[in-house]
Design an enzyme around this catalytic site. Structure first.
Site, PDB file in Angstrom:
ATOM      1  N   PRO A   1       9.376   9.263  -0.565  1.00  0.00           N
ATOM      2  CG  PRO A   1       8.383   9.820   1.003  1.00  0.00           C
ATOM      3  CD  PRO A   1       8.407   9.952  -0.294  1.00  0.00           C
TER       4      PRO A   1
ATOM      5  CG  ASP B   1      -1.534   1.814   1.328  1.00  0.00           C
ATOM      6  OD1 ASP B   1      -1.728   2.186   0.188  1.00  0.00           O
ATOM      7  OD2 ASP B   1      -2.510   1.800   2.645  1.00  0.00           O
TER       8      ASP B   1
END
Length: 286
Positions: free
Chosen positions: A162, A155
């Site tokens: 990031p 997810d």
């Protein structure tokens, strides 16, 4: 005076939501985190100015990334979730009593704490006794795993910042290694509609197809995501998402959902022609 949150989805397209108030704004080591409250979508979370979820439509994303693989795998007992600091995937997973262990690997502890405080409907199950939260880089964690998990749910944020490393062939190869011999991996696959997002879809699909023997793409419609048309990837060492769908078994569980059904499960893998063409171009190269 009216206040609006706007997300730039392409250089020519913005998506805007009227905002009643901003509940939180902070800068973590990795990203800017904001929580807003809106009259139409309730509270919503943004990271670095990009929409992550809203209270009104988050159920669509979290149900589709969770129940699709759980309706296929016959006995998922150990699950790894990478990202998902908002807790939505965890909320859906804990509804399955056969799951014995859920390892949540989230790089940014501030995301978890902010969501616990401001998005309790999503983060409501993070304290389940089966959940182990690890605050570290998912890329580094997965390298240490081998033959450990029945299911991996990636997810991730979008493929930059990031979350960039969670779309690489190396990462998917490490996920393959971390799965048991009949393991399944699912991931968010971006939108196929806008050109830049479509290229990200193709890159992810190429890397997954080169790694897993079974690789399929499915869709959902999420109003606050770019174009509203969103894709997910289903990759497996053994199980086909349609041929091995355990429809009767899943329906007898009596899990109450607002988006996912086993009928929708089957339909979600039948893609529009333009998406099929997008993916076929990649598959021909592999």
């Amino acid at each position: 005076m009216e206040f609006w949150f706007s997300e730039k989805q392409t250089k020519d397209v913005k998506f805007s939501i009227r905002v009643d108030r901003q509940l939180y704004s902070g800068q973590s080591e990795f990203q800017r985190i904001d929580i807003f409250e809106s009259p139409e979508f309730g509270r919503f979370l943004t990271l670095d100015g990009y929409m992550m979820l809203t209270e009104k439509d988050e159920f669509i994303y979290h149900e589709m990334i969770t129940h699709i693989p759980m309706a296929v795998h016959p006995k998922a007992e150990k699950v790894l979730v990478i990202g998902a600091g908002d807790g939505g995937v965890i909320r859906e997973l804990v509804r399955y009593p056969e799951i014995k262990q859920i390892d949540l690997v989230e790089i940014d502890d501030m995301v978890v704490e902010v969501c616990r405080k401001y998005l309790p409907k999503t983060a409501c199950c993070l304290d389940d006794e089966r959940v182990n939260i690890r605050y570290e880089d998912g890329l580094k964690y997965i390298r240490r795993c081998e033959n450990k998990y029945d299911l991996i749910i990636v997810d991730s944020t979008d493929p930059f910042g990031p979350g960039e490393g969670l779309f690489t062939r190396e990462f998917y190869g490490n996920c393959y290694k971390a799965l048991k011999e009949d393991g399944i991996m699912v991931n968010q696959h971006e939108s196929p509609f806008y050109e830049e997002d479509a290229r990200a879809c193709q890159r992810a699909h190429r890397n997954i197809t080169e790694t897993f023997p079974v690789s399929r793409v499915y869709q959902a419609h999420i109003p606050t995501y770019p174009s509203g048309h969103w894709l997910f990837g289903f990759a497996s060492k053994k199980y086909h998402p349609l041929k091995h769908l355990r429809e009767k078994e899943w329906n007898t569980r009596g899990i109450q959902t607002r988006y996912y059904t086993t009928t929708l499960h089957k339909g979600a893998f039948y893609l529009p022609a333009y998406v099929e063409e997008l993916l076929k171009n990649v598959e021909k190269e592999c």
